[in-house]
Design an enzyme around this catalytic site. Structure first.
Site, PDB file in Angstrom:
ATOM      1  N   GLY A  30      10.175 -50.256  24.145  1.00 58.34           N
ATOM      2  CA  GLY A  30       9.442 -50.365  22.882  1.00 58.34           C
ATOM      3  C   GLY A  30      10.240 -49.835  21.704  1.00 58.34           C
ATOM      4  N   ASP A  81       7.633 -56.957  29.512  1.00 61.43           N
ATOM      5  CA  ASP A  81       6.352 -56.254  29.464  1.00 61.43           C
ATOM      6  C   ASP A  81       6.440 -55.138  30.503  1.00 61.43           C
ATOM      7  OD1 ASP A  81       3.772 -55.345  29.787  1.00 61.43           O
ATOM      8  OD2 ASP A  81       2.855 -57.340  29.771  1.00 61.43           O
ATOM      9  N   VAL A  82       6.469 -53.888  30.041  1.00 60.81           N
ATOM     10  CA  VAL A  82       6.680 -52.788  30.983  1.00 60.81           C
ATOM     11  C   VAL A  82       5.542 -52.645  31.999  1.00 60.81           C
ATOM     12  CG1 VAL A  82       8.180 -51.433  29.457  1.00 60.81           C
ATOM     13  CG2 VAL A  82       5.698 -51.042  29.405  1.00 60.81           C
ATOM     14  N   ASN A 108       8.848 -45.131  26.034  1.00 62.05           N
ATOM     15  CA  ASN A 108       8.210 -44.997  24.715  1.00 62.05           C
ATOM     16  C   ASN A 108       7.156 -46.073  24.456  1.00 62.05           C
ATOM     17  OD1 ASN A 108       8.213 -44.347  21.631  1.00 62.05           O
ATOM     18  ND2 ASN A 108       8.776 -46.517  21.780  1.00 62.05           N
ATOM     19  N   SER A 161       1.736 -37.775  23.928  1.00 61.77           N
ATOM     20  CA  SER A 161       0.994 -37.600  22.676  1.00 61.77           C
ATOM     21  C   SER A 161       0.186 -36.304  22.782  1.00 61.77           C
ATOM     22  CB  SER A 161       0.032 -38.774  22.491  1.00 61.77           C
ATOM     23  OG  SER A 161      -0.903 -38.491  21.471  1.00 61.77           O
ATOM     24  N   TYR A 174      -6.753 -44.226  25.916  1.00 61.95           N
ATOM     25  CA  TYR A 174      -5.421 -43.772  25.476  1.00 61.95           C
ATOM     26  C   TYR A 174      -5.210 -42.306  25.869  1.00 61.95           C
ATOM     27  CZ  TYR A 174      -1.584 -42.740  22.149  1.00 61.95           C
ATOM     28  OH  TYR A 174      -0.395 -42.351  21.563  1.00 61.95           O
ATOM     29  N   LYS A 178      -2.241 -40.798  28.390  1.00 63.76           N
ATOM     30  CA  LYS A 178      -1.226 -39.800  28.024  1.00 63.76           C
ATOM     31  C   LYS A 178      -1.367 -38.532  28.874  1.00 63.76           C
ATOM     32  CE  LYS A 178       0.823 -42.261  24.828  1.00 63.76           C
ATOM     33  NZ  LYS A 178       2.191 -42.760  25.014  1.00 63.76           N
ATOM     34  N   ILE A 207       2.010 -39.516  13.493  1.00 61.79           N
ATOM     35  CA  ILE A 207       3.321 -39.930  12.981  1.00 61.79           C
ATOM     36  C   ILE A 207       3.168 -41.195  12.133  1.00 61.79           C
ATOM     37  CG2 ILE A 207       5.677 -40.623  13.623  1.00 61.79           C
ATOM     38  CD1 ILE A 207       4.957 -37.724  14.513  1.00 61.79           C
TER      39      ILE A 207
HETATM   40  N1  LIG Z   1       2.551 -43.082  15.861  1.00 62.42           N
HETATM   41  C1  LIG Z   1       1.911 -42.026  16.299  1.00 62.42           C
HETATM   42  O1  LIG Z   1       1.179 -41.362  15.549  1.00 62.42           O
HETATM   43  C2  LIG Z   1       2.063 -41.596  17.721  1.00 62.42           C
HETATM   44  C3  LIG Z   1       1.539 -40.347  18.075  1.00 62.42           C
HETATM   45  C4  LIG Z   1       1.669 -39.906  19.383  1.00 62.42           C
HETATM   46  C5  LIG Z   1       2.310 -40.688  20.314  1.00 62.42           C
HETATM   47  N2  LIG Z   1       2.808 -41.909  19.958  1.00 62.42           N
HETATM   48  C6  LIG Z   1       3.455 -42.695  21.015  1.00 62.42           C
HETATM   49  O2  LIG Z   1       4.716 -43.133  20.567  1.00 62.42           O
HETATM   50  C7  LIG Z   1       5.051 -44.345  21.256  1.00 62.42           C
HETATM   51  C8  LIG Z   1       5.555 -45.366  20.243  1.00 62.42           C
HETATM   52  O3  LIG Z   1       4.493 -45.668  19.357  1.00 62.42           O
HETATM   53  P1  LIG Z   1       4.707 -46.052  17.818  1.00 62.42           P
HETATM   54  O4  LIG Z   1       3.728 -45.270  17.063  1.00 62.42           O
HETATM   55  O5  LIG Z   1       6.121 -46.013  17.468  1.00 62.42           O
HETATM   56  O6  LIG Z   1       4.135 -47.544  17.846  1.00 62.42           O
HETATM   57  P2  LIG Z   1       4.723 -48.979  17.438  1.00 62.42           P
HETATM   58  O7  LIG Z   1       5.438 -48.912  16.142  1.00 62.42           O
HETATM   59  O8  LIG Z   1       3.557 -49.901  17.554  1.00 62.42           O
HETATM   60  O9  LIG Z   1       5.765 -49.298  18.597  1.00 62.42           O
HETATM   61  C9  LIG Z   1       5.325 -49.647  19.884  1.00 62.42           C
HETATM   62  C10 LIG Z   1       6.466 -50.277  20.630  1.00 62.42           C
HETATM   63  O10 LIG Z   1       6.031 -50.526  21.976  1.00 62.42           O
HETATM   64  C11 LIG Z   1       6.326 -51.871  22.301  1.00 62.42           C
HETATM   65  N3  LIG Z   1       5.391 -52.361  23.320  1.00 62.42           N
HETATM   66  C12 LIG Z   1       4.040 -52.484  23.226  1.00 62.42           C
HETATM   67  N4  LIG Z   1       3.554 -52.985  24.374  1.00 62.42           N
HETATM   68  C13 LIG Z   1       4.613 -53.168  25.203  1.00 62.42           C
HETATM   69  C14 LIG Z   1       4.760 -53.658  26.520  1.00 62.42           C
HETATM   70  N5  LIG Z   1       3.714 -54.065  27.248  1.00 62.42           N
HETATM   71  N6  LIG Z   1       6.012 -53.724  27.051  1.00 62.42           N
HETATM   72  C15 LIG Z   1       7.093 -53.329  26.329  1.00 62.42           C
HETATM   73  N7  LIG Z   1       7.004 -52.856  25.079  1.00 62.42           N
HETATM   74  C16 LIG Z   1       5.782 -52.776  24.526  1.00 62.42           C
HETATM   75  C17 LIG Z   1       6.258 -52.644  21.005  1.00 62.42           C
HETATM   76  O11 LIG Z   1       6.995 -53.865  21.181  1.00 62.42           O
HETATM   77  P3  LIG Z   1       6.717 -55.177  20.235  1.00 62.42           P
HETATM   78  O12 LIG Z   1       7.103 -54.735  18.856  1.00 62.42           O
HETATM   79  O13 LIG Z   1       7.604 -56.241  20.747  1.00 62.42           O
HETATM   80  O14 LIG Z   1       5.271 -55.476  20.377  1.00 62.42           O
HETATM   81  C18 LIG Z   1       6.893 -51.630  20.056  1.00 62.42           C
HETATM   82  O15 LIG Z   1       8.295 -51.706  20.132  1.00 62.42           O
HETATM   83  C19 LIG Z   1       3.793 -44.779  22.009  1.00 62.42           C
HETATM   84  O16 LIG Z   1       3.904 -44.433  23.366  1.00 62.42           O
HETATM   85  C20 LIG Z   1       2.699 -43.963  21.357  1.00 62.42           C
HETATM   86  O17 LIG Z   1       1.625 -43.723  22.213  1.00 62.42           O
HETATM   87  C21 LIG Z   1       2.691 -42.374  18.674  1.00 62.42           C
END
Ligand SMILES: NC(=O)c1ccc[n+]([C@@H]2O[C@H](COP(=O)([O-])OP(=O)(O)OC[C@H]3O[C@@H](n4cnc5c(N)ncnc54)[C@H](OP(=O)(O)O)[C@@H]3O)[C@@H](O)[C@H]2O)c1
Length: 277
Positions: A30, A81-82, A108, A161, A174, A178, A207
């Site tokens: 991701g 797709d992971v 990720n 998270s 969710y 986590k 974030i």
């Molecule tokens: N943002 C926050 O506030 C926050 C807080 C705590 C934890 N996190 C964690 O950080 C991680 C990244 O999140 P983000 O906020 O950066 O979100 P994001 O911008 O939506 O990025 C998510 C990434 O995951 C990919 N993805 C989604 N489903 C997938 C699948 N089935 N197989 C492979 N790749 C997949 C997406 O690919 P595509 O673009 O091709 O769809 C994208 O590259 C997540 O695990 C999330 O739970 C985020």
């Protein structure tokens, strides 16, 4: 252009930029956007070649690849797709064939639809658990098998998270994924430690600059106030705030840290409600 000065027992290296991940190969699931993209670029700045995994947005994955290449590293984008074992096999085998090894895996990829508990469908529950938890299991097992076979002292980093240990209403599925991921981190740390594989996690708070929640969600004044009133550092997090900790866990600087998750939340998870200013 560097020289080594020896002064007593202390060696001082002058003029050399020491990169923490030189010649390493990292797979970041991701990494077409958000935190994964930031980590992929951060690793490249430290000398790593990078496998950029994405699910649906090829154009964004290619953007990450181009940024990494412009930093002078090798990079490839692989769709997978992971949550699907055949995709994961293709991802790991493809990455290994093209870049020769995997030293660092960052689990990720994640999704986080907001649905009140009473309305969560079986489909949503299954999909969130499949991507966020099973995906990390599938990728880690496939990569760890290869690390063990090839005697690579590797690094596995799970992006969890604060929701793994602190409930956010409307995201039971969710939160559970986590919480499970944190236990996967601990379980793998115990079973893979004897092979000299470090397994640790990151637990970001809120974030900004990512696509995991709908546009405008983070900017909502009520949401902002609710989060900031509980955040000692007084601001929301950024992708850049997550990168340093990821580089640390991917590098030898953390080689005696095993089974832990670093919380990156500006203090959000340690503060109760506030009664005085
Ligand atoms: N943002 C926050 O506030 C926050 C807080 C705590 C934890 N996190 C964690 O950080 C991680 C990244 O999140 P983000 O906020 O950066 O979100 P994001 O911008 O939506 O990025 C998510 C990434 O995951 C990919 N993805 C989604 N489903 C997938 C699948 N089935 N197989 C492979 N790749 C997949 C997406 O690919 P595509 O673009 O091709 O769809 C994208 O590259 C997540 O695990 C999330 O739970 C985020």
């Amino acid at each position: 252009m560097w020289e080594i000065c020896t002064h007593g027992p202390v060696k001082i290296i002058v003029g050399e930029v020491i990169m923490k991940l030189e010649n390493k190969v990292a797979l970041v699931t991701g990494s077409s956007s958000g935190i994964g993209k930031g980590i992929a670029i951060g690793f490249a700045k430290e000398g790593a070649n990078v496998v950029v995994n994405y699910h649906s947005r090829k154009n964004l994955a290619e953007e990450t690849v181009n940024i990494v290449k412009n930093l002078g590293r090798r990079a490839i984008a692989i769709q997978a797709d992971v949550a699907k074992i055949d995709d994961v096999t293709g991802l790991i085998d493809g990455a290994w064939a093209m870049l020769g090894k995997i030293d660092i895996l960052v689990n990720n990829a994640g999704i986080s639809p907001e649905v009140p508990f009473l309305k969560v469908s079986e489909k949503t529950w299954d999909r969130v658990l499949a991507v966020n938890l099973k995906g990390a299991f599938l990728c880690s097992q496939a990569v760890a098998r290869k690390m063990v076979e090839n005697k690579i002292s590797g690094k596995i980093i799970n992006v969890s998270s604060v929701n793994g240990f602190q409930v956010e209403p409307g995201r039971a599925h969710y939160n559970v994924s986590k919480g499970g991921l944190d236990m996967l981190t601990a379980s793998m740390a115990v079973e893979l430690g004897p092979y000299n594989i470090n397994v640790n996690g990151l637990a970001p708070g809120v974030i900004t600059g990512t696509d995991i929640v709908p546009e405008g969600f983070m900017e909502d004044p009520q949401f902002n106030e609710a989060v900031l009133s509980k955040t000692p550092l007084g601001r929301l997090g950024t992708v850049e705030d997550c990168v340093g900790a990821a580089v640390f866990l991917a590098s030898d600087d953390s080689k005696y840290i095993q089974g832990h998750t670093i919380i990156i939340d500006g203090g959000l998870s340690i503060q109760q409600y506030r009664r005085i200013e």
